[in-house]
Design a protein around this motif. Structure first.
Motif, PDB file in Angstrom:
ATOM      1  N   GLU A   1      -5.740   5.377  45.359  1.00 33.11           N
ATOM      2  CA  GLU A   1      -5.410   4.916  44.105  1.00 33.11           C
ATOM      3  C   GLU A   1      -5.481   5.133  42.864  1.00 33.11           C
ATOM      4  O   GLU A   1      -4.208   5.450  42.481  1.00 33.11           O
ATOM      5  CB  GLU A   1      -6.461   4.094  43.277  1.00 33.11           C
ATOM      6  CG  GLU A   1      -6.697   2.348  43.762  1.00 33.11           C
ATOM      7  CD  GLU A   1      -7.857   2.156  44.234  1.00 33.11           C
ATOM      8  OE1 GLU A   1      -8.768   3.063  43.361  1.00 33.11           O
ATOM      9  OE2 GLU A   1      -8.502   0.761  44.749  1.00 33.11           O
ATOM     10  N   ASP A   2      -5.763   6.374  42.914  1.00 29.90           N
ATOM     11  CA  ASP A   2      -5.761   7.775  41.537  1.00 29.90           C
ATOM     12  C   ASP A   2      -4.049   8.358  41.425  1.00 29.90           C
ATOM     13  O   ASP A   2      -3.650   9.249  41.006  1.00 29.90           O
ATOM     14  CB  ASP A   2      -6.044   8.911  41.621  1.00 29.90           C
ATOM     15  CG  ASP A   2      -7.644   8.483  41.215  1.00 29.90           C
ATOM     16  OD1 ASP A   2      -7.765   7.151  41.077  1.00 29.90           O
ATOM     17  OD2 ASP A   2      -9.253   9.329  41.410  1.00 29.90           O
TER      18      ASP A   2
ATOM     19  N   ARG B   1      -1.536   6.096  40.381  1.00 34.78           N
ATOM     20  CA  ARG B   1      -1.465   5.839  39.313  1.00 34.78           C
ATOM     21  C   ARG B   1      -0.737   7.254  38.506  1.00 34.78           C
ATOM     22  O   ARG B   1       0.039   6.953  37.554  1.00 34.78           O
ATOM     23  CB  ARG B   1      -2.308   5.575  39.177  1.00 34.78           C
ATOM     24  CG  ARG B   1      -3.084   5.283  37.417  1.00 34.78           C
ATOM     25  CD  ARG B   1      -4.257   5.088  37.471  1.00 34.78           C
ATOM     26  NE  ARG B   1      -5.054   4.238  37.472  1.00 34.78           N
ATOM     27  CZ  ARG B   1      -6.014   4.618  38.165  1.00 34.78           C
ATOM     28  NH1 ARG B   1      -6.967   5.885  38.753  1.00 34.78           N
ATOM     29  NH2 ARG B   1      -6.959   3.926  39.043  1.00 34.78           N
TER      30      ARG B   1
ATOM     31  N   HIS C   1       3.484   6.998  39.918  1.00 35.00           N
ATOM     32  CA  HIS C   1       4.059   5.555  39.136  1.00 35.00           C
ATOM     33  C   HIS C   1       4.139   6.136  37.380  1.00 35.00           C
ATOM     34  O   HIS C   1       5.712   5.870  37.179  1.00 35.00           O
ATOM     35  CB  HIS C   1       2.591   4.550  38.615  1.00 35.00           C
ATOM     36  CG  HIS C   1       3.093   3.316  37.573  1.00 35.00           C
ATOM     37  ND1 HIS C   1       4.351   2.707  37.813  1.00 35.00           N
ATOM     38  CD2 HIS C   1       2.734   3.028  36.084  1.00 35.00           C
ATOM     39  CE1 HIS C   1       4.522   1.752  37.027  1.00 35.00           C
ATOM     40  NE2 HIS C   1       3.829   1.983  36.419  1.00 35.00           N
ATOM     41  N   HIS C   2       3.137   6.477  36.779  1.00 33.84           N
ATOM     42  CA  HIS C   2       3.362   7.598  35.581  1.00 33.84           C
ATOM     43  C   HIS C   2       4.471   8.415  35.742  1.00 33.84           C
ATOM     44  O   HIS C   2       5.447   8.695  34.928  1.00 33.84           O
ATOM     45  CB  HIS C   2       2.239   8.461  34.664  1.00 33.84           C
ATOM     46  CG  HIS C   2       2.668   8.876  33.704  1.00 33.84           C
ATOM     47  ND1 HIS C   2       2.174   8.263  32.282  1.00 33.84           N
ATOM     48  CD2 HIS C   2       1.748   9.962  33.207  1.00 33.84           C
ATOM     49  CE1 HIS C   2       2.568   9.127  31.214  1.00 33.84           C
ATOM     50  NE2 HIS C   2       2.917  10.334  31.764  1.00 33.84           N
TER      51      HIS C   2
ATOM     52  N   GLY D   1      -4.285   4.786  30.722  1.00 33.01           N
ATOM     53  CA  GLY D   1      -4.616   5.234  32.185  1.00 33.01           C
ATOM     54  C   GLY D   1      -5.458   6.542  32.571  1.00 33.01           C
ATOM     55  O   GLY D   1      -5.055   7.706  32.714  1.00 33.01           O
TER      56      GLY D   1
ATOM     57  N   VAL E   1      -8.000   8.079  35.096  1.00 37.53           N
ATOM     58  CA  VAL E   1      -7.989   8.476  36.366  1.00 37.53           C
ATOM     59  C   VAL E   1      -9.736   8.766  36.616  1.00 37.53           C
ATOM     60  O   VAL E   1      -9.628   8.167  37.283  1.00 37.53           O
ATOM     61  CB  VAL E   1      -7.533   9.879  36.571  1.00 37.53           C
ATOM     62  CG1 VAL E   1      -7.123  10.112  37.780  1.00 37.53           C
ATOM     63  CG2 VAL E   1      -5.937  10.151  36.055  1.00 37.53           C
TER      64      VAL E   1
END
Length: 420
Positions: free
Chosen positions: A135-136, A139, A142-143, A209, A211
């Motif tokens: 998931e990290d 994320r 995606h950024h 966002g 982390v």
């Protein structure tokens, strides 16, 4: 490599030898699991004990004058350390941080009767940790894709500006009697809306966002002044807070100039300035081994592993290998419990066959939880693959757009030199 081999910090100090009734000069060393004192004269380790056996850490005064640090073990043994450098408060803060984090990570040790974990619970915990890492990664990816989209919009805007420049240059190059020259000044109507859209899309990403957050010991400029705080890793940068959750400094992702890793538990973050002092923070935390791989992903060109931190590579590889093997051993155990064992041929002749029932390694609830985790990890993996393919295509288009813009700019420069 065991955890005790990695020395987190070492401080010059003196230790009070109870039998000899004197202070012995030496060095106090802290490892992730233990404390030990080595004498300077003989190089012998006079005392060493695990952090899990510590019952209390206090700041006291020996003979009511000299400031000392005392550590009381659960068995009743008390150790005195004096002449601590750079200061007693620094040594106390760091040792207390690692002692507290060790106790928090082992809640069963405080109860006195830890309940053994089943194979299903161990495998569920491993899979949940893998899901959090995935998931990290998703994320951060995606950024990164949002940043690439912003670059592509900027290149599109640049291309439209170059088209306007081409029309202007054509107008300047055309003779004054050319009848269609006035039409070349008209710019496309979509130029201004696209500029507004670009400005709206390039707004800050914000603090949503997050982390990971970890407790840490923070120092700025000098190591003699430390304070407990918190390090927060965002997809858009880093934040450092004090113990009261007040923001001390925020590093935007593009503002970080270098991150130095001194050990798996100590890093420094620096932002350079021209004409004024740099902003630098030193961070010490028991949770940094979890954060450093994320920092390596976000700041791959700015992070530097120093000589004492080269062991981090082997430490990162070995736990992963152990985890993967434990996962496969757990999975093989699950497969093994479904195999029907046949009794030997001699037993079949001597008596009737008996049904051998093996104890299940997983409960029904653990199996459902594992299935849900695997389903989520599968979805994350597919989304990550799709995002990577999209970013590869965006990078190819970006390279083509940059080459085209470079050729257009060179051509415009040659045309302007002819007009001058």
């Amino acid at each position: 490599m065991s955890g005790d081999v990695c020395v987190i910090h070492t401080w010059p100090c003196t230790y009070y030898a109870e039998l000899e009734k004197r202070w012995v000069p030496g060095r106090l060393s802290l490892t992730p699991q233990a404390l030990r004192f080595m004498a300077d004269s003989t190089g012998e380790i006079l005392v060493g004990f695990p952090l899990a056996s510590v019952a209390e850490i206090k700041k006291e005064a020996s003979h009511f004058i000299f400031s000392s640090l005392t550590i009381l073990e659960k068995g009743g043994a008390k150790h005195w350390f004096g002449s601590l450098r750079p200061s007693r408060n620094v040594v106390f803060s760091i040792i207390e941080h690692f002692w507290r984090e060790l106790l928090l990570s082992q809640p069963g040790a405080m109860a006195g009767a830890p309940a053994p974990r089943t194979r299903g619970e161990e495998l569920t915990a491993l899979m949940a940790g893998s899901q959090r890492r995935l998931e990290d990664t998703a994320r951060v990816l995606h950024h990164q894709g949002q940043q690439l989209d912003g670059v592509m919009r900027g290149l599109d805007k640049m291309e439209s500006d170059l088209e306007v420049a081409d029309r202007l240059l054509t107008e300047l190059e055309s003779p004054s009697w050319w009848p269609f020259s006035s039409k070349l000044w008209k710019t496309p109507p979509e130029t201004k809306p696209r500029e507004g859209a670009l400005a709206a899309s390039c707004e800050p990403f914000g603090k949503e966002g997050i982390v990971i957050k970890i407790p840490a010991i923070i120092s700025q400029r000098t190591e003699s002044h430390v304070k407990p705080g918190r390090l927060t890793v965002l997809v858009s940068g880093l934040e450092i807070h004090d113990s009261d959750s007040l923001l001390m400094h925020r590093f935007e992702r593009e503002d970080v100039d270098d991150i130095k890793v001194y050990s798996p538990y100590e890093i420094s973050i620096r932002q350079r300035f021209i004409g004024k002092p740099d902003v630098a923070y030193r961070v010490i935390s028991a949770k940094l081994p979890v954060v450093i791989p994320i920092l390596e992903m976000q700041f791959s060109k700015k992070i530097e592993l120093l000589e004492d931190a080269l062991m981090l590579r082997s430490m990162k590889a070995s736990p992963a290998a152990k985890k993967s093997t434990s996962v496969w051993h757990s999975a093989s155990g699950l497969m093994g419990c479904t195999v029907h064992r046949e009794p030997p041929s001699g037993d079949q002749e001597s008596g009737p066959p008996q049904l051998q029932v093996s104890q299940p390694l997983f409960s029904e609830g653990e199996a459902k939880e594992l299935a849900q985790i695997l389903q989520r990890m599968k979805g994350l993996a597919l989304d990550t693959e799709t995002e990577l393919e999209r970013q590869d295509q965006a990078l190819d288009g970006m390279a083509t757009a940059v080459d085209r813009a470079t050729l257009t700019i060179d051509k415009h420069n040659r045309r302007m030199r002819k007009l001058m």
